[in-house]
Design a protein around this motif. Structure first.
Motif, PDB file in Angstrom:
ATOM      1  N   ASP A 216      50.059  33.922  34.318  1.00 18.27           N
ATOM      2  CA  ASP A 216      48.763  33.285  34.310  1.00 18.27           C
ATOM      3  C   ASP A 216      47.851  34.030  35.293  1.00 18.27           C
ATOM      4  N   THR A 218      44.727  33.825  35.557  1.00 22.42           N
ATOM      5  CA  THR A 218      43.837  33.162  36.318  1.00 22.42           C
ATOM      6  C   THR A 218      44.414  32.685  37.562  1.00 22.42           C
ATOM      7  N   TYR A 220      46.888  34.285  39.264  1.00 16.50           N
ATOM      8  CA  TYR A 220      47.056  35.163  40.366  1.00 16.50           C
ATOM      9  C   TYR A 220      45.727  35.689  40.666  1.00 16.50           C
ATOM     10  N   SER A 221      44.494  35.784  40.014  1.00 14.39           N
ATOM     11  CA  SER A 221      43.165  36.225  40.484  1.00 14.39           C
ATOM     12  C   SER A 221      42.334  35.458  41.188  1.00 14.39           C
ATOM     13  N   PHE A 222      42.493  34.110  41.029  1.00 11.17           N
ATOM     14  CA  PHE A 222      41.673  33.081  41.639  1.00 11.17           C
ATOM     15  C   PHE A 222      42.660  32.242  42.759  1.00 11.17           C
ATOM     16  N   ARG A 223      43.342  31.305  42.209  1.00 12.01           N
ATOM     17  CA  ARG A 223      44.061  30.313  42.691  1.00 12.01           C
ATOM     18  C   ARG A 223      44.907  31.056  43.948  1.00 12.01           C
TER      19      ARG A 223
END
Length: 337
Positions: A216, A218, A220-223
């Motif tokens: 995922d 997203t 990794y990069s955000f949450r």
């Protein structure tokens, strides 16, 4: 969710000697395995020019070469080791066999209590240090504990999208109650919600098709990025408060080598400056898993960028997810290789 913080202010533990082994073969990152356009663009922005790699040398051999250097520099015979702790390989060469006892045999450390720890990716050096501290606390006769790791990527390609490029290295830390680098405090937290964010599917696949995949992007990069900012900031505040220190009492900060972006993120998130050696080693060696932070620390020591009395915070983050901060104090370095 697992949320565990461990203090290390009662039992003295120090690095008596340390060594890193880096293969001689230098591999330019730009000439590595074929990638799609997005992967090439991301890899080009990581800040990694080359890695050291030698497919003829396995993780155990990397450990052995670093271990012999560390023991020689400290003037300690392997027969006098009280314990040998290996940070486990990401992908052992064979199943059912024992890599740590193989290393024990190669070194001639037959009297050493020998086993592995791990499971936390880049943070896995921290449970090894916690275990070594526990052994020293439990047994007054225990001394000379060797912590080793051979960093080899699990997959055939060394690029892990969108994170980093992996190089090869061996590292050995000889731990005792006294030494020129004192580990004053250890803080570690984990969150099992991200346990399989990165994985290598290997059953019924030839090794040439193994690939480190992000389940995922997203997440990794955000949450995970937001949680990393919050976790590391709280860990640093707690670490300094427990030891009666302020930010200005810390001479320098060392991070592991994932990418130029990750170093900038850490600096911004914690309002700190990372020692320049981290970016230099990132460019030359790429990511070396749990070996990064001590390689960076000892590179700074060799360059005399740190002096006796300096305190340094070593920061490790893993997408499993785990976070770790180590507070170390530099002692006199005369006669220390």
């Amino acid at each position: 969710m697992t949320d565990h913080v461990t203090r290390s202010d009662r039992v003295s533990i120090a690095v008596r000697g340390a060594a890193s082994y880096l293969p001689e073969r230098v591999v330019p990152v730009a000439g590595m395995a074929a990638l799609d356009e997005n992967e090439r663009r991301t890899r080009a922005g990581l800040g990694i020019d080359t890695v050291r790699a030698d497919d003829r040398i396995g993780a155990v051999e990397l450990c052995e070469r670093a271990a012999r250097q560390a023991l020689d520099r400290a003037g300690v015979d392997a027969r006098d080791l009280g314990a040998l702790i290996m940070v486990e390989s990401r992908a052992p060469e064979t199943f059912l066999s024992s890599e740590p006892t193989r290393l024990q045999h190669l070194l001639g450390a037959e009297a050493a209590t020998t086993f592995t720890v791990g499971g936390l990716g880049c943070v896995s050096v921290t449970p090894a240090l916690l275990t070594a501290r526990g052994l020293l606390a439990a047994d007054p006769d225990m001394d000379n504990i060797l912590v080793v790791h051979g960093s080899k990527p699990a997959a055939a390609t060394r690029y892990r999208h969108p994170v980093t490029v992996n190089g090869d290295s061996g590292q050995a830390l000889l731990l005792s109650r006294r030494g020129p680098v004192r580990i004053l405090d250890i803080a570690q937290q984990t969150n099992g919600r991200y346990w399989d964010l990165f994985q290598v599917k290997y059953r019924d696949r030839p090794t040439s098709q193994w690939r480190e995949e992000c389940a995922d992007a997203t997440a990794y990069s955000f949450r995970l990025a937001v949680e990393t900012r919050n976790r590391t900031s709280a860990l640093l505040d707690g670490l300094l408060w427990r030891n009666g220190l302020r930010r200005e009492d810390v001479r320098g900060y060392v991070s592991h080598n994932l990418s130029a972006g990750s170093l900038a993120f850490t600096e911004e998130a914690l309002d700190i400056g990372i020692l320049p050696v981290c970016r230099e080693n990132l460019r030359a060696y790429g990511h070396l898993g749990p070996n990064d932070v001590f390689l960076n620390l000892y590179t700074a020591l060799e360059r005399k960028e740190l002096a006796a009395g300096d305190r340094v915070v070593l920061i490790s983050v893993s997408p499993v997810a785990a976070w770790s901060l180590l507070l170390v104090e530099i002692g006199p370095q005369e006669g220390v290789a």
